[in-house]
Design an enzyme around this catalytic site. Structure first.
Site, short mmCIF file in Angstrom:
data_model
loop_
_atom_site.label_atom_id
_atom_site.label_comp_id
_atom_site.label_asym_id
_atom_site.label_seq_id
_atom_site.Cartn_x
_atom_site.Cartn_y
_atom_site.Cartn_z
N HIS A 193 1.04 5.31 0.95
CA HIS A 193 0.68 6.26 1.77
C HIS A 193 0.46 7.54 0.70
CE1 HIS A 193 0.50 4.40 5.63
NE2 HIS A 193 1.22 3.31 5.24
N HIS B 137 0.82 -1.36 0.14
CA HIS B 137 -0.08 0.05 0.11
C HIS B 137 0.93 1.33 -0.06
CE1 HIS B 137 0.58 -1.42 4.00
NE2 HIS B 137 0.67 -0.14 4.64
#
Ligand code: AMP
Length: 139
Positions: free
Chosen positions: A100, A98
């Site tokens: 950010h 993921h």
């Protein structure tokens, strides 16, 4: 075993979804470091960046670029810190790649990525040459 982020994609866990296409997905972070803090993920589960097939990496970066613009505009940010905690040692808590996107504001006192490390690494020219050669060989 499906990751918490796959459960969000599947709608089993609620989230504020901001973007979806065939291969990527984005939603607001549940513990935002700033208004608009967004996570961008590949829909398929890969644990770390280096696990991503090239086409998925390409799609992911395209969505990161698109969403960085969208997020900054949405919260009227002056910039963004954009990055991955890759691996447990780097602080990765969810084993599903993921990215950010953390909006930044001129007066937020958040510092740069460099401030996460404190001092510079003290490396000789020989050590730097050796590291550069090793990276080049592995690239
Ligand atoms: P990392 O430390 O890079 O693995 O970051 C994981 C991020 O996922 C953290 O910023 C969490 O706040 C965020 N997070 C964990 N669970 C959820 C959730 N259910 N919905 C949205 N964000 C989440």
């Amino acid at each position: 075993m499906s990751t918490i982020f796959s459960k969000i994609i599947d709608g089993e866990i609620p989230a504020r979804v901001v973007y979806e296409d065939e291969t990527t997905f984005a939603f607001l972070d549940a513990n935002p470091l700033a208004p608009g803090h967004t996570l961008v993920i590949p829909k398929a589960e890969y644990e770390r960046i280096e696990d991503l097939p090239e086409d998925v990496a390409r799609d992911l970066f395209a969505t990161v670029s698109r969403l960085t613009d969208a997020v900054q505009t949405a919260v009227d940010a002056d910039g963004a810190t954009v990055g991955f905690n890759n691996g447990e040692a780097a602080g990765q808590e969810v084993d599903h790649v993921h990215c950010h996107i953390v909006p930044r504001f001129a007066d937020d006192d958040g510092g740069s990525l460099h401030t996460a490390f404190g001092d510079f690494a003290d490396l000789s020219d020989d050590e730097l040459d050796e590291i550069a050669a090793d990276v080049e060989r592995n690239a």
